[in-house]
Enzyme design. Sequence first.
Site, PDB file in Angstrom:
ATOM      1  CG  ASP A 102      46.388  47.858  -6.538  1.00  0.00           C
ATOM      2  OD1 ASP A 102      47.611  47.708  -6.441  1.00  0.00           O
ATOM      3  OD2 ASP A 102      45.633  47.912  -5.541  1.00  0.00           O
ATOM      4  CG  HIS A 155      46.501  46.800  -1.956  1.00  0.00           C
ATOM      5  ND1 HIS A 155      46.969  47.354  -3.129  1.00  0.00           N
ATOM      6  CD2 HIS A 155      47.443  47.077  -1.033  1.00  0.00           C
ATOM      7  CE1 HIS A 155      48.126  47.933  -2.910  1.00  0.00           C
ATOM      8  NE2 HIS A 155      48.443  47.778  -1.637  1.00  0.00           N
TER       9      HIS A 155
END
Length: 329
Positions: free
Chosen positions: A160, A188
Amino acid sequence: MTSTPVTVAVTGAAGQIGYAALFRIAAGAMLGRDTTVNLRLVELPDAVRAAEGVVMELDDGAFPLLANTEIYDDPVRAFDGVDIALLIGAKPRTKGMERADLLSANATIFAAAGKALNAGASEDVRVLVVGNPANTNALVASAHAPDIAGDRFTALTRLDHNRAVSAMSRHAKVPVTEISRIIIWGNHSPTQYPDIFHSVVGGRAGADYAADTHWLTDDFIPTVARRGTAIIEARGASSAASAANGAIDHVDDWVHGTPDGDWTSVALPSPGVYGIEEGLVCSFPCRSVGGRWEIVEGLDINPFSRARIDASVDELRSERAAVAALGLL
Ligand code: NAX
């Protein structure tokens, strides 16, 4: 070259992320070109045959750094004496599966992994959970490994983080090498919060770009948080090479240190900083110093960021409550 090889276990080794990671590890991309490695491929019994094929290909790479390669279907044997464990294998979410079922199936897998690590892993083992729901899986694994320090259990938000750096690079037309101090906060999952308020972009304060609130809220944040879905739509399969790359970057920085003046994003147990409840495995800005992660503390959190961090932390809390209700914590 190091005389004693580093032992690295990779679960889900025959899956698509495992396949993308193993050859780069064997080539020295994770631990360096002077470090030899023992690779342990860990799979479910049904996938051992596929793992054998992967080992044939590893053999065919004739990698100078690869000291030994073994296949296991038993985590206790696989993790005995292990230095680094990449926990990638997980039960995927299938059609019609409730979120609670996914949490429960994976909590069972990661409780077993935690027990197996506790039984025999090296004392300062580094554990990186990639399999989803990654943060809560790391929390469960750590809870079942009472003899291993909690901060040796991490979950992957580096993918990410890299996505956020790359999205900012495209927007600002600045090379990725000139972007630092981006942060992924939280889980996440689509609730994650990519924070640019402390970043430096081509010598300019990243916060300047936040003045364009339309770009920030309707473009940048959802592009980063939903990138996994966009890749599934385009590729017909979920992120694999980029996830393997994130995992390799994570361990590389953990072992060798983060670059001067920068930090990265790591999900690890909260020590109670930034108002985030102690113990939740949450993504924070982190530096790696002397082989340990240190959370970067004391950053100002504005109300825009606070609301988004809180929403993602709420989700982590509800995931923890769901696995606790199953008696797995
Ligand atoms: P694949 O389905 O290609 O491979 C998973 C492999 O894990 C299979 O070979 C399966 O046999 C094995 N496996 C399942 N349970 C196991 C167990 N208990 N022990 C050992 N092996 C086991 O999935 P892949 O695309 O490689 O993704 C793996 C996991 O990563 C998934 O949970 C996925 O959601 C997650 N991801 C996490 C990301 C992150 O940034 N944290 C991004 C990418 C990815 O979505």
